[in-house]
Design a protein around this motif. Structure first.
Motif, PDB file in Angstrom:
ATOM      1  N   MET A 110      25.428   4.925   3.974  1.00  0.00           N
ATOM      2  CA  MET A 110      24.258   4.525   3.090  1.00  0.00           C
ATOM      3  C   MET A 110      23.582   3.278   3.971  1.00  0.00           C
TER       4      MET A 110
ATOM      5  N   TYR B  11      14.527  -7.142  -0.244  1.00  0.00           N
ATOM      6  CA  TYR B  11      15.163  -7.622  -1.428  1.00  0.00           C
ATOM      7  C   TYR B  11      14.946  -8.935  -1.863  1.00  0.00           C
TER       8      TYR B  11
ATOM      9  N   ASN C 294      29.254   1.470   2.464  1.00  0.00           N
ATOM     10  CA  ASN C 294      28.227   0.332   1.783  1.00  0.00           C
ATOM     11  C   ASN C 294      28.680  -1.093   1.925  1.00  0.00           C
TER      12      ASN C 294
ATOM     13  N   VAL D  95      25.864  -2.955  -0.714  1.00  0.00           N
ATOM     14  CA  VAL D  95      24.848  -2.055  -1.172  1.00  0.00           C
ATOM     15  C   VAL D  95      25.083  -1.011  -2.017  1.00  0.00           C
ATOM     16  N   ASN D  96      24.434  -1.022  -3.457  1.00  0.00           N
ATOM     17  CA  ASN D  96      24.658  -0.049  -4.614  1.00  0.00           C
ATOM     18  C   ASN D  96      23.414   0.258  -4.686  1.00  0.00           C
ATOM     19  N   GLY D  97      22.752   1.497  -4.326  1.00  0.00           N
ATOM     20  CA  GLY D  97      21.376   2.041  -4.760  1.00  0.00           C
ATOM     21  C   GLY D  97      20.407   0.758  -4.412  1.00  0.00           C
ATOM     22  N   ASP D  98      19.628   0.367  -5.219  1.00  0.00           N
ATOM     23  CA  ASP D  98      18.386  -0.642  -5.124  1.00  0.00           C
ATOM     24  C   ASP D  98      18.980  -2.198  -5.381  1.00  0.00           C
TER      25      ASP D  98
ATOM     26  N   LYS E  48      17.641  -7.403  -5.460  1.00  0.00           N
ATOM     27  CA  LYS E  48      17.165  -5.884  -5.856  1.00  0.00           C
ATOM     28  C   LYS E  48      16.090  -5.632  -5.105  1.00  0.00           C
ATOM     29  N   ARG E  49      16.021  -4.287  -4.601  1.00  0.00           N
ATOM     30  CA  ARG E  49      15.010  -3.959  -3.412  1.00  0.00           C
ATOM     31  C   ARG E  49      13.625  -4.134  -4.193  1.00  0.00           C
TER      32      ARG E  49
END
Length: 127
Positions: free
Chosen positions: A1, A7, A89, A104-107, A125-126
């Motif tokens: 990932m 962010y 991740n 990191v998990n997704g955004d 958050k991204r």
């Protein structure tokens, strides 16, 4: 990932007590507690460049997974660390009696720092 991206801080827990434990001046803690920092992560394989901008303060660190690197801590001190990748991740390191985990998990990127029984958690958050 991939960790790469920009962010923006969404929430943080225990900012004030953790910064006091690190020895930051009260004035800096009060100034920084409500600022929504921006973290920018560049990743090239095992090499990372992390830039965190909080108001006018910019903290830049570079490291390579599994190799000793010198980083600058939140209180301005420099320290030698070895950052490890757990799973695909999580970035984990130990520095000056503190454990740092960036996941990191997704955004969403969660950065948790633990020193003794005190835990400081930041969720970004991204953007």
């Amino acid at each position: 990932m991939s960790f790469a991206g920009k962010y923006q801080l969404q929430t943080q827990e225990n900012f004030e007590p953790f910064m006091r434990a690190l020895g930051l001046p009260e004035e800096e803690i009060q100034k920084g507690k409500d600022l929504k920092s921006i973290s920018e992560i560049e990743q090239d394989g095992k090499k990372f460049k992390v830039t965190v901008t909080t108001g006018s303060k910019v903290l830049k660190n570079e490291f390579t997974i599994g190799e000793e690197s010198e980083i600058q801590l939140l209180n301005g001190e420099k320290a030698k660390v070895v950052v490890q990748l757990e799973g695909n991740n999580k970035l984990v390191t130990q520095v000056k009696g503190m454990k740092s985990v960036t996941e990191v998990n997704g955004d969403i990127i969660t950065h948790t720092m633990t020193m003794g029984d005190l835990t400081f958690k930041r969720v970004s958050k991204r953007i």
